[in-house]
Write a protein that holds these residues in place. Structure first.
Motif, PDB file in Angstrom:
ATOM      1  N   ILE A 131      72.807  20.835  59.874  1.00  0.00           N
ATOM      2  CA  ILE A 131      73.384  20.964  61.248  1.00  0.00           C
ATOM      3  C   ILE A 131      73.955  22.108  61.703  1.00  0.00           C
ATOM      4  CG2 ILE A 131      74.355  19.130  63.002  1.00  0.00           C
ATOM      5  CD1 ILE A 131      73.189  16.919  61.152  1.00  0.00           C
ATOM      6  N   ASN A 132      75.193  22.168  61.220  1.00  0.00           N
ATOM      7  CA  ASN A 132      75.855  23.598  61.323  1.00  0.00           C
ATOM      8  C   ASN A 132      75.744  24.333  61.056  1.00  0.00           C
ATOM      9  OD1 ASN A 132      79.001  24.001  62.154  1.00  0.00           O
ATOM     10  ND2 ASN A 132      78.561  25.168  60.301  1.00  0.00           N
ATOM     11  N   ALA A 133      74.106  24.848  60.449  1.00  0.00           N
ATOM     12  CA  ALA A 133      73.278  26.045  60.180  1.00  0.00           C
ATOM     13  C   ALA A 133      72.679  26.543  61.323  1.00  0.00           C
ATOM     14  CB  ALA A 133      73.350  26.575  59.365  1.00  0.00           C
ATOM     15  N   THR A 134      72.407  24.960  61.913  1.00  0.00           N
ATOM     16  CA  THR A 134      70.742  24.927  62.162  1.00  0.00           C
ATOM     17  C   THR A 134      71.061  24.488  64.206  1.00  0.00           C
ATOM     18  OG1 THR A 134      69.858  24.518  60.206  1.00  0.00           O
ATOM     19  CG2 THR A 134      68.207  24.156  62.003  1.00  0.00           C
ATOM     20  N   LEU A 135      72.009  23.927  64.246  1.00  0.00           N
ATOM     21  CA  LEU A 135      71.249  23.145  65.404  1.00  0.00           C
ATOM     22  C   LEU A 135      72.245  23.786  66.222  1.00  0.00           C
ATOM     23  CD1 LEU A 135      71.392  19.630  64.801  1.00  0.00           C
ATOM     24  CD2 LEU A 135      68.770  21.096  64.701  1.00  0.00           C
ATOM     25  N   SER A 136      71.809  24.301  67.865  1.00  0.00           N
ATOM     26  CA  SER A 136      72.424  24.824  69.081  1.00  0.00           C
ATOM     27  C   SER A 136      73.432  23.141  69.169  1.00  0.00           C
ATOM     28  CB  SER A 136      71.904  24.621  70.398  1.00  0.00           C
ATOM     29  OG  SER A 136      70.803  23.691  70.376  1.00  0.00           O
ATOM     30  N   PRO A 137      74.250  23.655  70.220  1.00  0.00           N
ATOM     31  CA  PRO A 137      74.982  22.126  70.947  1.00  0.00           C
ATOM     32  C   PRO A 137      74.003  21.244  71.761  1.00  0.00           C
ATOM     33  CG  PRO A 137      76.283  24.099  70.947  1.00  0.00           C
ATOM     34  CD  PRO A 137      74.489  24.291  70.547  1.00  0.00           C
ATOM     35  N   SER A 138      73.007  21.403  72.037  1.00  0.00           N
ATOM     36  CA  SER A 138      72.277  20.515  72.946  1.00  0.00           C
ATOM     37  C   SER A 138      71.540  19.916  71.483  1.00  0.00           C
ATOM     38  CB  SER A 138      71.609  21.522  74.169  1.00  0.00           C
ATOM     39  OG  SER A 138      70.526  21.954  73.621  1.00  0.00           O
ATOM     40  N   GLU A 139      71.225  20.528  70.795  1.00  0.00           N
ATOM     41  CA  GLU A 139      70.215  19.915  69.765  1.00  0.00           C
ATOM     42  C   GLU A 139      71.151  19.335  68.941  1.00  0.00           C
ATOM     43  OE1 GLU A 139      67.186  23.344  68.324  1.00  0.00           O
ATOM     44  OE2 GLU A 139      68.895  23.741  67.819  1.00  0.00           O
ATOM     45  N   ARG A 140      72.280  18.993  69.157  1.00  0.00           N
ATOM     46  CA  ARG A 140      73.494  17.890  68.311  1.00  0.00           C
ATOM     47  C   ARG A 140      73.778  16.735  69.289  1.00  0.00           C
ATOM     48  NH1 ARG A 140      78.495  20.725  65.122  1.00  0.00           N
ATOM     49  NH2 ARG A 140      76.832  23.199  64.335  1.00  0.00           N
ATOM     50  N   GLN A 141      73.570  17.190  70.355  1.00  0.00           N
ATOM     51  CA  GLN A 141      74.164  16.031  71.248  1.00  0.00           C
ATOM     52  C   GLN A 141      72.647  15.150  71.154  1.00  0.00           C
ATOM     53  OE1 GLN A 141      76.478  14.237  73.460  1.00  0.00           O
ATOM     54  NE2 GLN A 141      74.569  12.595  73.676  1.00  0.00           N
ATOM     55  N   SER A 142      71.216  15.666  71.075  1.00  0.00           N
ATOM     56  CA  SER A 142      69.945  15.351  71.475  1.00  0.00           C
ATOM     57  C   SER A 142      70.164  14.815  69.897  1.00  0.00           C
ATOM     58  CB  SER A 142      68.471  16.583  71.061  1.00  0.00           C
ATOM     59  OG  SER A 142      68.723  17.111  72.311  1.00  0.00           O
ATOM     60  N   LEU A 143      70.759  15.164  68.454  1.00  0.00           N
ATOM     61  CA  LEU A 143      71.037  14.116  67.347  1.00  0.00           C
ATOM     62  C   LEU A 143      71.324  13.215  67.955  1.00  0.00           C
ATOM     63  CD1 LEU A 143      69.912  14.219  64.418  1.00  0.00           C
ATOM     64  CD2 LEU A 143      71.804  16.000  64.045  1.00  0.00           C
ATOM     65  N   SER A 144      72.384  13.679  67.879  1.00  0.00           N
ATOM     66  CA  SER A 144      73.467  12.267  68.297  1.00  0.00           C
ATOM     67  C   SER A 144      72.767  11.247  68.806  1.00  0.00           C
ATOM     68  CB  SER A 144      74.783  12.783  68.782  1.00  0.00           C
ATOM     69  OG  SER A 144      75.381  11.766  69.366  1.00  0.00           O
ATOM     70  N   SER A 145      72.436  11.214  69.784  1.00  0.00           N
ATOM     71  CA  SER A 145      71.382  10.382  70.658  1.00  0.00           C
ATOM     72  C   SER A 145      70.572   9.806  69.872  1.00  0.00           C
ATOM     73  CB  SER A 145      70.667  10.531  71.985  1.00  0.00           C
ATOM     74  OG  SER A 145      72.066  11.576  72.803  1.00  0.00           O
TER      75      SER A 145
END
Length: 160
Positions: A131-145
């Motif tokens: 997650i840390n190496a691959t996802l942008s902040p907006s992608e992290r939010q999408s993943l959380s949802s």
């Protein structure tokens, strides 16, 4: 609904499910399977059969090989082989079965509990690093949802 080899390979008119939903379900199934394989491989954790069996013993307590085979929906002989591997590695042990003197209960050893905990931690760390190496902040939010949605699906709670 028929089992699909390719998205769109099924006639789902009798089930009342639209084709878009069927395709989404197939994409989710493929993505989830690929993700699990990637995590297990990347974290270098034990085979699925071994891990699932250890987790089942941890959750439900000592059980006979027959009971474990039934719960995992595998043949008795297949479960005997998995338990033999776990016994050899010192991850499981045996206790007398108070309900049947002819059988023994398979139990999780302290080494098995540690191995299970270590495997879980390794998979969690691998996922966190990815997650840390691959996802942008907006992608992290999408993943959380998406996690919340997946949890809802996992508990089989129909939507509104």
């Amino acid at each position: 609904m028929a089992i699909m080899n390719q998205p769109g390979d099924t006639d789902n008119t009798s089930s009342g499910i639209d084709q878009e939903t069927v395709i989404m379900a197939e994409q989710l199934r493929l993505a989830a399977s690929s993700f699990v394989r990637s995590v297990r491989s990347g974290a270098n954790t034990p085979t699925s059969a071994q891990t699932e069996t250890l987790a089942m013993i941890e959750k439900n307590g000592p059980a006979s090989i027959a009971h474990l085979a039934h719960d995992r929906r595998v043949k008795h002989q297949s479960m005997r082989l998995v338990i033999a591997q776990l016994d050899k590695a010192g991850l499981t042990g045996r206790l007398p079965n108070p309900d049947d003197a002819r059988s023994q209960l398979v139990t999780l050893t302290p080494t098995g509990a540690d191995a299970l905990r270590t495997a879980r931690q390794a998979r969690t760390l691998w996922i966190a690093n990815t997650i840390n190496a691959t996802l942008s902040p907006s992608e992290r939010q999408s993943l959380s949802s998406a996690i919340q949605v997946l949890q809802k699906l996992a508990t089989n709670q129909p939507g509104p």
